[in-house]
Each structure stands twice: as C-alpha cells, then as structure tokens.
Design a protein around this motif. Structure first.
Motif, PDB file in Angstrom:
ATOM      1  N   ASP A 120       0.831  -1.207   0.000  1.00  0.00           N
ATOM      2  CA  ASP A 120       0.000   0.000   0.000  1.00  0.00           C
ATOM      3  C   ASP A 120       0.866   1.258   0.000  1.00  0.00           C
ATOM      4  O   ASP A 120       0.544   2.242  -0.662  1.00  0.00           O
ATOM      5  CB  ASP A 120      -0.904   0.031   1.248  1.00  0.00           C
ATOM      6  CG  ASP A 120      -1.819  -1.163   1.320  1.00  0.00           C
ATOM      7  OD1 ASP A 120      -2.472  -1.469   0.306  1.00  0.00           O
ATOM      8  OD2 ASP A 120      -1.883  -1.802   2.389  1.00  0.00           O
ATOM      9  N   LEU A 121       1.968   1.203   0.755  1.00  0.00           N
ATOM     10  CA  LEU A 121       2.835   2.372   0.927  1.00  0.00           C
ATOM     11  C   LEU A 121       4.289   1.981   0.727  1.00  0.00           C
ATOM     12  O   LEU A 121       4.756   0.988   1.294  1.00  0.00           O
ATOM     13  CB  LEU A 121       2.655   2.953   2.339  1.00  0.00           C
ATOM     14  CG  LEU A 121       3.598   4.094   2.744  1.00  0.00           C
ATOM     15  CD1 LEU A 121       3.283   5.363   1.960  1.00  0.00           C
ATOM     16  CD2 LEU A 121       3.518   4.358   4.252  1.00  0.00           C
ATOM     17  N   ILE A 122       5.003   2.763  -0.074  1.00  0.00           N
ATOM     18  CA  ILE A 122       6.455   2.653  -0.168  1.00  0.00           C
ATOM     19  C   ILE A 122       7.052   3.767   0.670  1.00  0.00           C
ATOM     20  O   ILE A 122       6.759   4.950   0.456  1.00  0.00           O
ATOM     21  CB  ILE A 122       6.949   2.769  -1.624  1.00  0.00           C
ATOM     22  CG1 ILE A 122       6.391   1.639  -2.481  1.00  0.00           C
ATOM     23  CG2 ILE A 122       8.482   2.755  -1.659  1.00  0.00           C
ATOM     24  CD1 ILE A 122       6.680   1.808  -3.964  1.00  0.00           C
ATOM     25  N   PHE A 123       7.879   3.397   1.625  1.00  0.00           N
ATOM     26  CA  PHE A 123       8.565   4.354   2.493  1.00  0.00           C
ATOM     27  C   PHE A 123      10.037   4.330   2.113  1.00  0.00           C
ATOM     28  O   PHE A 123      10.686   3.281   2.191  1.00  0.00           O
ATOM     29  CB  PHE A 123       8.368   3.967   3.951  1.00  0.00           C
ATOM     30  CG  PHE A 123       9.130   4.821   4.927  1.00  0.00           C
ATOM     31  CD1 PHE A 123       8.909   6.184   5.015  1.00  0.00           C
ATOM     32  CD2 PHE A 123      10.072   4.246   5.783  1.00  0.00           C
ATOM     33  CE1 PHE A 123       9.607   6.969   5.922  1.00  0.00           C
ATOM     34  CE2 PHE A 123      10.773   5.019   6.694  1.00  0.00           C
ATOM     35  CZ  PHE A 123      10.533   6.384   6.767  1.00  0.00           C
ATOM     36  N   SER A 124      10.566   5.476   1.683  1.00  0.00           N
ATOM     37  CA  SER A 124      11.946   5.521   1.203  1.00  0.00           C
ATOM     38  C   SER A 124      12.670   6.700   1.840  1.00  0.00           C
ATOM     39  O   SER A 124      12.701   7.799   1.293  1.00  0.00           O
ATOM     40  CB  SER A 124      11.978   5.633  -0.325  1.00  0.00           C
ATOM     41  OG  SER A 124      13.294   5.551  -0.813  1.00  0.00           O
ATOM     42  N   ARG A 125      13.248   6.432   3.001  1.00  0.00           N
ATOM     43  CA  ARG A 125      13.943   7.485   3.751  1.00  0.00           C
ATOM     44  C   ARG A 125      15.458   7.294   3.621  1.00  0.00           C
ATOM     45  O   ARG A 125      15.972   6.196   3.773  1.00  0.00           O
ATOM     46  CB  ARG A 125      13.537   7.446   5.222  1.00  0.00           C
ATOM     47  CG  ARG A 125      14.230   8.496   6.089  1.00  0.00           C
ATOM     48  CD  ARG A 125      13.752   8.388   7.532  1.00  0.00           C
ATOM     49  NE  ARG A 125      14.300   9.451   8.371  1.00  0.00           N
ATOM     50  CZ  ARG A 125      15.369   9.328   9.151  1.00  0.00           C
ATOM     51  NH1 ARG A 125      16.038   8.162   9.197  1.00  0.00           N
ATOM     52  NH2 ARG A 125      15.801  10.335   9.884  1.00  0.00           N
ATOM     53  N   ASP A 126      16.158   8.394   3.382  1.00  0.00           N
ATOM     54  CA  ASP A 126      17.629   8.395   3.332  1.00  0.00           C
ATOM     55  C   ASP A 126      18.170   7.396   2.309  1.00  0.00           C
ATOM     56  O   ASP A 126      19.182   6.736   2.549  1.00  0.00           O
ATOM     57  CB  ASP A 126      18.213   8.083   4.709  1.00  0.00           C
ATOM     58  CG  ASP A 126      18.113   9.262   5.655  1.00  0.00           C
ATOM     59  OD1 ASP A 126      17.711  10.355   5.195  1.00  0.00           O
ATOM     60  OD2 ASP A 126      18.424   9.099   6.844  1.00  0.00           O
ATOM     61  N   THR A 127      17.502   7.300   1.193  1.00  0.00           N
ATOM     62  CA  THR A 127      17.919   6.375   0.137  1.00  0.00           C
ATOM     63  C   THR A 127      18.301   7.109  -1.137  1.00  0.00           C
ATOM     64  O   THR A 127      19.392   6.912  -1.677  1.00  0.00           O
ATOM     65  CB  THR A 127      16.794   5.373  -0.166  1.00  0.00           C
ATOM     66  OG1 THR A 127      16.525   4.597   1.003  1.00  0.00           O
ATOM     67  CG2 THR A 127      17.171   4.446  -1.306  1.00  0.00           C
ATOM     68  N   MET A 128      17.414   7.964  -1.620  1.00  0.00           N
ATOM     69  CA  MET A 128      17.661   8.649  -2.884  1.00  0.00           C
ATOM     70  C   MET A 128      18.975   9.426  -2.879  1.00  0.00           C
ATOM     71  O   MET A 128      19.695   9.441  -3.877  1.00  0.00           O
ATOM     72  CB  MET A 128      16.507   9.593  -3.212  1.00  0.00           C
ATOM     73  CG  MET A 128      15.171   8.917  -3.373  1.00  0.00           C
ATOM     74  SD  MET A 128      15.143   7.732  -4.737  1.00  0.00           S
ATOM     75  CE  MET A 128      13.422   7.268  -4.714  1.00  0.00           C
ATOM     76  N   GLN A 129      19.293  10.052  -1.758  1.00  0.00           N
ATOM     77  CA  GLN A 129      20.470  10.931  -1.725  1.00  0.00           C
ATOM     78  C   GLN A 129      21.796  10.199  -1.836  1.00  0.00           C
ATOM     79  O   GLN A 129      22.845  10.821  -1.945  1.00  0.00           O
ATOM     80  CB  GLN A 129      20.482  11.789  -0.450  1.00  0.00           C
ATOM     81  CG  GLN A 129      20.715  11.033   0.843  1.00  0.00           C
ATOM     82  CD  GLN A 129      19.449  10.815   1.619  1.00  0.00           C
ATOM     83  OE1 GLN A 129      18.375  10.662   1.033  1.00  0.00           O
ATOM     84  NE2 GLN A 129      19.535  10.810   2.938  1.00  0.00           N
ATOM     85  N   HIS A 130      21.759   8.879  -1.805  1.00  0.00           N
ATOM     86  CA  HIS A 130      22.990   8.093  -1.952  1.00  0.00           C
ATOM     87  C   HIS A 130      23.082   7.418  -3.318  1.00  0.00           C
ATOM     88  O   HIS A 130      23.921   6.546  -3.522  1.00  0.00           O
ATOM     89  CB  HIS A 130      23.074   7.042  -0.847  1.00  0.00           C
ATOM     90  CG  HIS A 130      23.211   7.626   0.522  1.00  0.00           C
ATOM     91  ND1 HIS A 130      24.257   8.441   0.877  1.00  0.00           N
ATOM     92  CD2 HIS A 130      22.411   7.530   1.621  1.00  0.00           C
ATOM     93  CE1 HIS A 130      24.123   8.812   2.142  1.00  0.00           C
ATOM     94  NE2 HIS A 130      23.004   8.274   2.612  1.00  0.00           N
ATOM     95  N   ASN A 131      22.211   7.829  -4.234  1.00  0.00           N
ATOM     96  CA  ASN A 131      22.222   7.266  -5.580  1.00  0.00           C
ATOM     97  C   ASN A 131      22.493   8.362  -6.611  1.00  0.00           C
ATOM     98  O   ASN A 131      22.212   9.547  -6.385  1.00  0.00           O
ATOM     99  CB  ASN A 131      20.878   6.597  -5.887  1.00  0.00           C
ATOM    100  CG  ASN A 131      20.711   5.261  -5.189  1.00  0.00           C
ATOM    101  OD1 ASN A 131      21.080   4.225  -5.713  1.00  0.00           O
ATOM    102  ND2 ASN A 131      20.170   5.306  -3.967  1.00  0.00           N
ATOM    103  N   SER A 132      23.029   7.957  -7.746  1.00  0.00           N
ATOM    104  CA  SER A 132      23.230   8.899  -8.838  1.00  0.00           C
ATOM    105  C   SER A 132      21.875   9.416  -9.317  1.00  0.00           C
ATOM    106  O   SER A 132      20.827   8.827  -9.009  1.00  0.00           O
ATOM    107  CB  SER A 132      23.966   8.225  -9.992  1.00  0.00           C
ATOM    108  OG  SER A 132      23.147   7.209 -10.564  1.00  0.00           O
TER     109      SER A 132
END
Length: 221
Positions: A120-132
């Motif tokens: 129902d929910l994707i929770f994505s904390r402190d993940t995007m900022q470590h990817n290109s």
C-alpha cells in the motif's frame, strides 16, 4: 574493469563504516534521536491512509524501525512490513533479528533493478540521496510500476550543512547529495510535506504513486 554493482557499493559502505557507526552503520540520521521525526510521520501516514502493507526501501540496519514496529503492530495488528536493502550483511542481520516476527520480512535487492513487492505504501527514507541522478530516476520508475497507492520519500528542500546548499547535484552511487524531488530535474510536486525536524533538515514528501508516472531521460529531464 567493470563498475561495482549497487549491492557491492552498499555492502562496502557498511563493511567500512563509511557513513559512521551510528544507526548500525546507516549513519547519524538513522540514530534513535535523529529519527524521532521520521517515526512520528510514518506512524501518522500509516494510520491516516489505512495502510496494511508497507515496503521500506531501503530499510538499512533497522536501528530506529525496530523501536517503531511494536507501536505500529499495537495500533494495526495485521500490518505487514517488508524491508528491502542492497547490503547483504544488513539484510542477513535484520532477518536474524526479526526471525520470530511473521509480519516482518526482508529481501536483498537493488532497488533500481527490482520490482517492488505488492504494498500500500512505499517508504523511502535516506535512500535517494545516496544514488546517482540516473539511479534515482530508475528507482522512481520502479516505484511508479508498483501497485502502491502512495510513496513517502526523503527530500531536502532547504539544503543541509552536509551539502553546503547544493541541491540535486550529480554524484556517484554511494556518495551523498541533497535531493529535492520537487526541483529540476525531477519536478515532482508532493501532495503533502512533513518536516522531520532533524539535524540535517530532512523532510518527507508524500506522493500518490500515479504522480511518479513521468517520462524521464537518463538525466531526468
């Protein structure tokens, strides 16, 4: 020599404590103190959206989530939690910690290459900022292809002392940048914004999944 895979990069991060020892190697932002705001926001969103399944992508070492989950299970006994991470040592450790909790499971995946489990929910904390930037776009594409109704994800609308004001600058996967999904090249305006009130000035942006269906080039433009 081929470039290291995302799994290799993040396994190396945890093995070398590149982000420090706090938060089980996930960094100071994953310490109990600095994650209090995230706990508050996630609890509120899960209850207000009547979430039955949440996917944590990426879940990291679960330092603060293991304190939150009993509260969530008390409020929603049938809630199921799925943690995804690219670091094998982290996934194996989490599996051992939660081996007696049937409502929790973990998968060793590369987010940019893997289908998201039904949720129902994707929770994505402190993940995007470590990817290109390319990696962020690939992850967003995977989120958009899922069946989740909503996505709750980190952004830094006001920058941070960690990035000295530079937002959405190109990096190599495994490094750090201040990502703001509402700005170019992403330009995704959330339906709600929640301030964590943390040392690094993080916010959590809430999206309806359909908002992520945006044509993207390699650079996100």
């Amino acid at each position: 020599m081929p470039s290291p895979s995302t799994k290799q990069i993040f396994s190396h991060v945890y093995a070398t404590k590149k982000w420090g020892r706090e938060g089980g190697g996930s960094g100071v932002g994953s310490s109990l103190v600095e994650s209090m705001g995230a706990s508050r926001v996630l609890f509120h969103v899960i209850l207000s959206l009547n979430v039955h399944v949440v996917v944590d992508a990426a879940c990291g070492a679960m330092t603060w989530q293991r304190r939150l989950l009993p509260q969530l299970f008390s409020a929603r006994p049938n809630l199921r939690y799925i943690g995804l991470d690219a670091a094998e040592s982290v996934v194996r450790s989490n599996q051992r910690t939660f081996r007696n909790e049937s409502r929790v499971r973990f998968e060793h995946v590369e987010l940019e290459k893997s289908a998201i489990p039904p949720t129902d929910l994707i929770f994505s904390r402190d993940t995007m900022q470590h990817n290109s930037i390319e990696g962020v776009n690939n992850i967003l594409r995977r989120f958009a292809e899922s069946n989740a109704s909503h996505v709750l994800v980190t952004s830094f609308p006001n920058g941070s002392h960690y990035c000295r004001g530079a937002i959405n600058r190109p990096i190599s996967t495994g490094d750090f940048f201040c990502v703001d999904l509402a700005r170019k090249p992403f330009e995704l305006e959330p339906v709600a914004r929640f301030e964590e009130i943390s040392i690094d000035k993080k916010w959590l942006y809430l999206y309806e999944r359909k908002q992520l269906h945006k044509p993207r080039t390699k650079d996100g433009i």
